[in-house]
Enzyme design. Structure first.
Site, PDB file in Angstrom:
ATOM      1  N   GLY A 189      44.306  20.811  55.667  1.00  0.00           N
ATOM      2  CA  GLY A 189      43.813  20.385  54.328  1.00  0.00           C
ATOM      3  C   GLY A 189      44.137  21.232  53.187  1.00  0.00           C
ATOM      4  O   GLY A 189      44.789  22.332  53.749  1.00  0.00           O
ATOM      5  N   CYS A 243      46.110  24.511  61.079  1.00  0.00           N
ATOM      6  CA  CYS A 243      46.374  24.860  59.782  1.00  0.00           C
ATOM      7  C   CYS A 243      45.005  25.187  58.979  1.00  0.00           C
ATOM      8  O   CYS A 243      44.417  26.271  59.262  1.00  0.00           O
ATOM      9  CB  CYS A 243      47.229  23.793  59.060  1.00  0.00           C
ATOM     10  N   TYR A 244      44.483  24.496  58.011  1.00  0.00           N
ATOM     11  CA  TYR A 244      43.148  24.625  57.637  1.00  0.00           C
ATOM     12  C   TYR A 244      42.424  24.964  58.607  1.00  0.00           C
ATOM     13  O   TYR A 244      41.336  25.844  58.487  1.00  0.00           O
ATOM     14  CB  TYR A 244      42.914  23.742  56.488  1.00  0.00           C
ATOM     15  N   HIS A 263      52.039  22.760  62.534  1.00  0.00           N
ATOM     16  CA  HIS A 263      51.507  21.441  62.811  1.00  0.00           C
ATOM     17  C   HIS A 263      52.090  20.753  64.203  1.00  0.00           C
ATOM     18  O   HIS A 263      53.400  20.332  63.934  1.00  0.00           O
ATOM     19  CB  HIS A 263      51.861  20.504  61.703  1.00  0.00           C
ATOM     20  N   GLU A 289      51.433  18.034  65.273  1.00  0.00           N
ATOM     21  CA  GLU A 289      51.612  16.516  65.274  1.00  0.00           C
ATOM     22  C   GLU A 289      52.745  15.986  64.620  1.00  0.00           C
ATOM     23  O   GLU A 289      53.023  14.866  64.647  1.00  0.00           O
ATOM     24  CB  GLU A 289      50.303  16.042  64.545  1.00  0.00           C
ATOM     25  N   SER A 294      48.012 -15.258  58.859  1.00  0.00           N
ATOM     26  CA  SER A 294      48.928 -14.895  57.481  1.00  0.00           C
ATOM     27  C   SER A 294      50.369 -14.998  57.962  1.00  0.00           C
ATOM     28  O   SER A 294      51.144 -15.025  57.212  1.00  0.00           O
ATOM     29  CB  SER A 294      48.532 -13.529  57.145  1.00  0.00           C
ATOM     30  N   GLY A 295      50.677 -14.874  59.272  1.00  0.00           N
ATOM     31  CA  GLY A 295      51.993 -14.794  59.773  1.00  0.00           C
ATOM     32  C   GLY A 295      52.368 -13.423  60.215  1.00  0.00           C
ATOM     33  O   GLY A 295      53.336 -13.091  60.810  1.00  0.00           O
ATOM     34  N   GLY A 296      51.506 -12.610  59.638  1.00  0.00           N
ATOM     35  CA  GLY A 296      51.435 -11.020  60.067  1.00  0.00           C
ATOM     36  C   GLY A 296      51.233 -10.719  61.374  1.00  0.00           C
ATOM     37  O   GLY A 296      50.289 -11.706  61.993  1.00  0.00           O
ATOM     38  N   ASP A 344      49.139  -8.462  62.475  1.00  0.00           N
ATOM     39  CA  ASP A 344      47.369  -7.951  62.678  1.00  0.00           C
ATOM     40  C   ASP A 344      46.579  -9.381  62.893  1.00  0.00           C
ATOM     41  O   ASP A 344      45.801  -9.405  63.942  1.00  0.00           O
ATOM     42  CB  ASP A 344      46.685  -7.199  61.502  1.00  0.00           C
ATOM     43  N   SER A 345      46.671 -10.223  61.896  1.00  0.00           N
ATOM     44  CA  SER A 345      45.968 -11.389  62.143  1.00  0.00           C
ATOM     45  C   SER A 345      46.276 -12.459  63.297  1.00  0.00           C
ATOM     46  O   SER A 345      45.704 -12.986  64.152  1.00  0.00           O
ATOM     47  CB  SER A 345      46.135 -12.407  60.939  1.00  0.00           C
ATOM     48  N   LYS A 383      48.552   0.383  63.950  1.00  0.00           N
ATOM     49  CA  LYS A 383      49.459  -0.672  63.950  1.00  0.00           C
ATOM     50  C   LYS A 383      50.172  -0.750  65.418  1.00  0.00           C
ATOM     51  O   LYS A 383      50.399  -1.753  66.149  1.00  0.00           O
ATOM     52  CB  LYS A 383      50.570  -0.406  62.964  1.00  0.00           C
TER      53      LYS A 383
END
Ligand code: XMP
Length: 510
Positions: free
Chosen positions: A54, A81-82, A168, A170, A222-224, A226-227, A366
Site C-alpha cells: 500500500g 511490502c506495506y 513483491h 506477485e 453482447s458478443g463478449g 463474460d456474457s 477474466k
C-alpha cells in the site's frame, strides 16, 4: 471447498492487490480481497491471510492498520511490502522512514529458508518498490533474507506462522515469486490447492439451480466473453427457461452479429436465442450526436429500451443473468475518483424490470472465465474474443456516427484484424482496431489531389484494460496495413499508428 481452503487478502491500497489475488488463484487456492481493516472475526473464516502492499507509511497519522485481534486467531499470516512493515511495527519491531525509494530489481540473499524459501536458490532476483524499511524484527522473528539496500527483505516467526517480505512475489519481475507464494500457501499454511474451474462448476451449478428454481431468466448477450460464458453456464442448468437476447445495435464489427449468433447456435442448439435488429433505432438516436459521453448515454438508454421491449414479449421473467466478474466487484468497492467514461451496461435494468440478478461469474477473474468457457464447450472464437465496448464502433467514429462513416470504419477495422491474425498476435494483443479519426488531410493518388479521411490503428497489450501499453508491431506489418487501408477503403488517404499508452491516453478514443 472448505472455508479453510480460502485465503483472505487484506487490501491496503496497493496497485498490485489484484495481481496477488490472481497469483494465489494460479497456485490453485481460492482467495478473496477484503478491506485492510476487516474484523478479525470475519478474517477467521479463512485458512490464511495475506497483507497487501500500500502507498502509506506505517507511521503516518491515519495509516491503515489491521484489527489487532487478528494476531490472536492463530492464522498463518504473510505480509507483502506495506503488509510486511505493518507486521513488523505492530508486533514490536522497528520500521525506518527513508527519503529515497528503492525501486527496481535487487539481488536477494537467502539466509534461512524456514519453509518460505524451500527449494529456492540462495541468491535470487526480487522486485522492490518501497520507501520505508524494517530495521529491527519483532521478538521471536528471524531475518530470512536481505538485499544490499534492505537488511530485512524477509522475516519469519515460524512457530506462529507469521511471515513478511519486503519484495513483491506477485509480479513477473520476481521470477521465482510464484514459488515463494506457493511455499507460503502449501508448506506453511497447509492449503491443498484444490481450486479449479471444474471444481467451481461443481459448486456453482447447484447454486444456480437453487436460486432460479422453476423461474425464467433472460440474459443480454453482447458478443463478449463474460456474457457468453454466463449464458453457457446458466443454459446448462436451466435449459430453455433461459432466453438470450442479442441486440444488433448496428454498431458491431463486420460480420460480427452473424458470427456470434452462429457460434452460439452451433455450440448450444437448444438455446433460446433472440437476435433483435435494432440498428435503425440506434442510428436514428445518434443523428447529430458528437460528444463522447452523450453518445454513450444515448446508446445505453436505447439499449435498455430495446431490451425491455423484447423481454416483455417473453411473458413473465424473474431473473436477469449478468456476466459480472471479480474485478468489477472489487473496483466498485473502492471509492473511485473521477468518471473517465461511463461504461455502458445493463445496470439500470434489474430495478426497472423488477428482476433478480444471477451473477455466476462474480468471484472469477477474466482468465478463469475463459477457462470455464472452454470447459463448457464454447468455441475458441468466443472464448478468446477481444474485449469490445458496449457502445461499439460509435466510440471509434470520432464526430457524428453516420451509416457511411460506420461502413468505412468497418472495412478499415476488418483489414486491421485480418492482417494481425496470421501473425499469431491474437492472444498477446489485448485489443487491436481501427479508429476513424474525424479529421481530413490532403494527399495525392494517381496524379490527383485527395482530401480524405484519417484512420488511426490502435493495438495495445494489457492484463486487465486498466493500464495498457501500445504494441510494438513489426514495421512491415504496419506498412502492409497502411497500404491496404489506402488502397482498399475508399476515402482513406492517411494512416497513423497510435503510440500512446494508458495512462495518459485511454484504450478507446472516446
Ligand atoms: P478505456 O477506453 O477506458 O477502455 O481505456 C478500457 C477497456 O474497456 C472497454 N470499454 C468498454 N467496455 N462498455 C464496455 O463494456 C463500455 O462502455 C466501454 N468503454 C470502453 C475498452 O474497449 C477497453 O477494453
Amino acid at each position: 471447498m472448505t472455508a479453510l481452503e480460502r485465503v483472505a487478502i487484506l487490501d491496503f491500497g496497493a496497485q498490485y492487490t489484484q495481481l496477488i489475488a490472481r497469483a494465489v488463484r494460479e497456485c490453485g487456492v481460492y482467495c478473496e480481497i477484503l478491506p485492510g481493516d476487516a474484523r478479525a472475526s470475519k478474517v477467521a473464516e479463512y485458512g490464511a491471510v495475506i497483507l497487501s502492499g500500500g502507498p502509506a507509511s506505517v507511521y503516518d497519522a491515519g495509516a491503515p492498520r489491521v484489527d489487532p485481534e487478528l494476531f490472536g486467531a492463530g492464522l498463518p499470516l504473510f505480509g507483502i511490502c506495506y503488509g510486511h512493515q505493518l507486521l513488523a511495527m505492530t508486533l514490536g519491531g522497528r520500521v525506518e522512514r527513508s527519503a529515497h525509494k528503492e525501486y527496481g530489481q535487487a539481488e536477494m540473499r537467502v539466509l534461512s529458508s524456514n519453509g518460505l524459501f524451500d527449494g529456492l536458490p540462495e541468491q535470487m532476483a526480487v522486485w522492490m518498490s518501497h520507501g520505508d524499511r524494517v530495521v529491527d524484527v519483532p521478538t521471536g522473528f528471524a531475518v530470512l533474507a536481505s538485499t544490499p539496500g534492505t537488511p530485512v527483505a524477509a522475516m519469519a516467526d515460524a512457530t506462529r506462522r507469521i511471515f513478511g517480505v519486503q519484495f513483491h512475489p506477485e509480479v513477473a519481475h520476481t521470477p521465482l515469486g510464484r514459488q515463494v507464494l506457493e511455499n507460503f500457501l502449501r508448506r506453511i499454511a497447509g492449503l491443498h490447492g484444490t481450486w479449479s474451474m471444474a471444481r467451481y462448476r461443481e459448486q456453482v451449478e447447484p447454486a444456480i439451480a437453487e436460486q432460479v428454481g422453476q423461474g425464467r431468466a433472460v440474459v443480454a448477450l453482447s458478443g463478449g466473453v463474460d456474457s457468453a460464458v454466463a449464458t453457457a453456464l446458466v443454459h446448462g442448468v436451466i435449459g430453455d427457461r433461459l432466453t438470450a437476447i442479442y441486440v444488433d445495435n448496428g454498431l458491431q464489427r463486420q460480420g460480427e452479429v452473424a458470427e456470434v449468433s452462429q457460434a452460439f447456435r452451433s455450440a448450444f442448439p437448444g438455446l433460446h436465442l433472440v437476435v433483435v435488429d435494432a440498428a435503425q433505432r440506434f442510428l436514428h438516436r445518434l443523428v447529430r450526436v458528437t460528444e463522447p459521453e452523450s453518445k454513450r448515454r444515448v446508446i445505453g438508454a436505447e439499449f435498455i429500451d430495446v431490451f425491455e421491449e423484447e423481454a416483455s414479449r417473453l411473458g413473465p421473467i424473474d431473473f436477469l443473468v449478468q456476466g459480472t466478474i471479480y474485478p468489477d466487484v472489487v473496483e466498485s468497492g473502492v471509492g473511485k475518483a473521477a468518471t473517465i467514461k461511463s461504461h455502458h451496461n445493463v445496470g439500470g435494468l434489474p430495478e426497472r424490470m423488477r428482476l433478480q440478478l444471477v451473477e455466476p461469474l462474480r468471484p472469477l477473474f477474466k482468465d478463469e472465465v475463459r477457462r470455464l468457457g472452454e470447459d463448457l464447450g464454447l468455441p475458441a472464437s468466443l472464448v478468446w474474443r477481444q474485449p469490445f465496448p458496449g457502445p461499439g464502433l460509435a466510440i471509434r467514429v470520432l464526430g457524428e456516427v453516420t451509416p457511411e462513416r460506420l461502413e468505412l470504419l468497418r472495412a478499415a477495422d476488418a483489414i486491421v484484424r485480418e492482417e494481425l491474425g496470421p501473425h499469431g498476435l491474437g492472444r498477446e494483443i489485448w485489443q487491436a482496431f481501427a479508429v476513424l479519426g474525424g479529421s481530413r488531410s490532403v494527399g495525392v493518388m494517381g496524379d490527383a489531389r485527395t482530401y480524405g479521411e484519417l484512420v488511426a490503428v490502435r493495438a495495445v497489450s494489457s492484463r486487465d484494460g486498466m493500464t495498457a501499453d501500445w504494441s510494438r508491431l513489426p514495421h512491415e506489418l504496419l506498412a502492409r496495413i497502411s497500404q491496404r487501408l489506402c488502397n482498399e477503403v475508399p476515402g482513406v488517404n492517411r494512416v497513423v499508428y497510435d503510440i500512446t499508452s494508458k495512462p495518459p491516453a485511454t484504450i478507446e478514443w472516446e
